[in-house]
Design an enzyme around this catalytic site. Sequence first.
Site, PDB file in Angstrom:
ATOM      1  N   TYR A  22       0.380  -0.995  -0.269  1.00  0.00           N
ATOM      2  CA  TYR A  22      -0.292   0.369  -0.463  1.00  0.00           C
ATOM      3  C   TYR A  22       0.924   1.180   0.306  1.00  0.00           C
ATOM      4  O   TYR A  22       1.995   1.182   0.092  1.00  0.00           O
ATOM      5  CB  TYR A  22      -1.291  -0.041   1.103  1.00  0.00           C
ATOM      6  CG  TYR A  22      -1.155  -0.048   2.357  1.00  0.00           C
ATOM      7  CD1 TYR A  22       0.517   0.691   3.400  1.00  0.00           C
ATOM      8  CD2 TYR A  22      -1.384  -0.551   3.596  1.00  0.00           C
ATOM      9  CE1 TYR A  22       0.822   0.339   4.685  1.00  0.00           C
ATOM     10  CE2 TYR A  22      -1.113  -0.603   4.973  1.00  0.00           C
ATOM     11  CZ  TYR A  22      -0.432  -0.025   5.038  1.00  0.00           C
ATOM     12  OH  TYR A  22       0.012  -0.294   6.881  1.00  0.00           O
ATOM     13  N   GLU A  23       0.271   2.503  -0.485  1.00  0.00           N
ATOM     14  CA  GLU A  23       0.605   3.552  -0.497  1.00  0.00           C
ATOM     15  C   GLU A  23       1.361   3.483  -2.073  1.00  0.00           C
ATOM     16  O   GLU A  23       2.524   4.106  -2.033  1.00  0.00           O
ATOM     17  CB  GLU A  23       1.742   4.076   1.173  1.00  0.00           C
ATOM     18  CG  GLU A  23       1.150   4.977   1.623  1.00  0.00           C
ATOM     19  CD  GLU A  23      -0.104   5.587   1.181  1.00  0.00           C
ATOM     20  OE1 GLU A  23      -1.169   5.829   1.353  1.00  0.00           O
ATOM     21  OE2 GLU A  23       0.451   6.827   0.558  1.00  0.00           O
TER      22      GLU A  23
END
Length: 567
Positions: free
Chosen positions: A426-427
């Site tokens: 994620y990110e």
Amino acid sequence: MPYRAPVNDFRFLMDHVTGFSQVAATDRYCEATPDMTDAILTEAAKMCEDILAPLQRAGDLHPAHLDNGVVRTPPGFADGYKAIATGGWIGMSANPENGGLGLPMTLTTAVNEMMSGACLALQLNPLMSQGQIEALEHHASDAIKKLYLPKLISGEWCGTMNLTEPQAGSDVGALRSKAEPNGDGTYAISGQKIYISWGDNDFTGNVCHLVLARLPDGVPGTKGISLFMVPKFIPDADGTPGKKNDLRVVSLEHKMGLHGSPTAVMEYSGATGWLVGPEHGGMAAMFTMMNNARVGVGVQGIGVAEGALQHALAYAQDRKQGKAPGTGAIIEHADVRRMLTTMKADTYAARAIALMNAVAIDMTSATGDAGWKARAAFLTPITKAFGTDVGIDVANTGVQVHGGMGYIEETGAAQYARDVRVTAIYEGTNGIQAMDLVARKLMDGGEAAFRLLEEIEQGAEAAKADHPELSNAVWQAAETLRETTEWLVDQNDLNERFAGAVPYLRAFARVLGGHAHLASAVAGDPSRQRLAAFYIKRLLPEHAGLLAHVREGADDLMAITNDDLAA
Ligand SMILES: Cc1cc2nc3c(=O)[nH]c(=O)nc-3n(C[C@H](O)[C@H](O)[C@H](O)COP(=O)(O)OP(=O)(O)OC[C@H]3O[C@@H](n4cnc5c(N)ncnc54)[C@H](O)[C@@H]3O)c2cc1C
């Protein structure tokens, strides 16, 4: 699970390695005196050790779940969140005008690492709010700032980020969520968002969603995207949450780990939203939140690495097996010692890089200097990808140190490995981080990279008298990295760069880690010198193989056909 915050490392790195004294010498951060810094680190450590760490296991055993459409969080999480909020830890670096403490990001980074090491699933909630606060501070109208910032900073409300849709993951520009002007300055937001961390909870008075969507005249791709504040409950002018907005949690994902954090599929059905930043300028605004979160996620990896290391160390000191000298515990075996020392040396290197990055962010805020800004931007993908890769490697090695007991859930070693795995995804996946590093972050012709390399070489020169062997190894590594950076900058075909992006990022991190360990050897006691020698002699050499990989370019890689892969 027991956790001891690495306060001594933070202090040492701030004082001797990362140049934090420059931050404390600026007008903006003059309150960050050594006494104040000590008090903050000690107080945060206490909360993490006493309140958050005991929640780590509860979050895994009692996952967040949906109960008749209402998100229920694990036992104790509400109290843990209250401790974080009332301690002022969410708005540590936020603007004092809105109730923040205005402290350096370097301190927030240290505190975020401690909270992640103590209870990652819960820490993800305030991390999302911190990113949202920064995005609103920079891009929202005064009315939105006035209404939302004090409550986000106090933790009365929390924030989320909504980018991902089924067909729009890494390719955010493919999103289909729509925003229609309502004619009264507000917008009707419709669409489905997936994987939304902390999409709802049962302990804050409101949940403020920052949602990316496209206006009717928005062009395809990222240039046609706008950003909207879409609260769960619509606040009145005084900030009292009123009518429920037209949005809901459709379901929560069943995940590999991080069970305490509700990861939601969100449905927006004409929900009322307010524009943040200009129309079609949503990506720039969201990037403020994403850059904040990228450093924050890298730091999550480091926090988990610290927790996993402490866990493995305690086990290795206790478990007796084979004819081990000394205490007779497995820690005395050379291979177990190799695993533990690798875990410790890598965690330390990643921590140093994250704090260097935070210092560059603070110096940018305090001085507006373009050089600091470029340095912070260059270090951000490295902090994110190396911090999370270290988190994953260290947690996996922690399982190995435990032997069979590492695979048995009750020791908690496996939880670290399961929880931290998503941080590389994620990110922006770590692959996307590396592509950002070799493309956008080298668009300056490599200036930011070469400046860092110069500093590393100067550090090696300064260490030459006391540590000639270590200093020479770091200097040579920086030279090889410089040559490969020059080669990369010369490649106009981006695919030539992308083919080796991940090994290049790791090699850069390896060399930065060598620089930090060398500085620690110069300023530190024999214990830090022994750790530095281990890192520089045994882990740093990895850079040579990684850089050889980079210089092979794309041709032979792309010559491998899909059929070759399936053969
Ligand atoms: C637990 C969890 C929490 C999350 N929380 C949030 C949240 O709060 N808000 C939110 O908006 N999203 C959230 N996400 C979504 C997350 O950010 C995405 O999963 C991530 O960006 C990757 O997108 P994807 O899953 O569609 O993978 P894909 O984009 O399909 O990627 C698959 C693989 O292809 C690679 N790839 C893709 N495109 C390229 C390219 N152009 N060049 C080279 N390689 C490429 C990727 O690196 C990856 O290895 C969360 C996800 C999870 C699992």
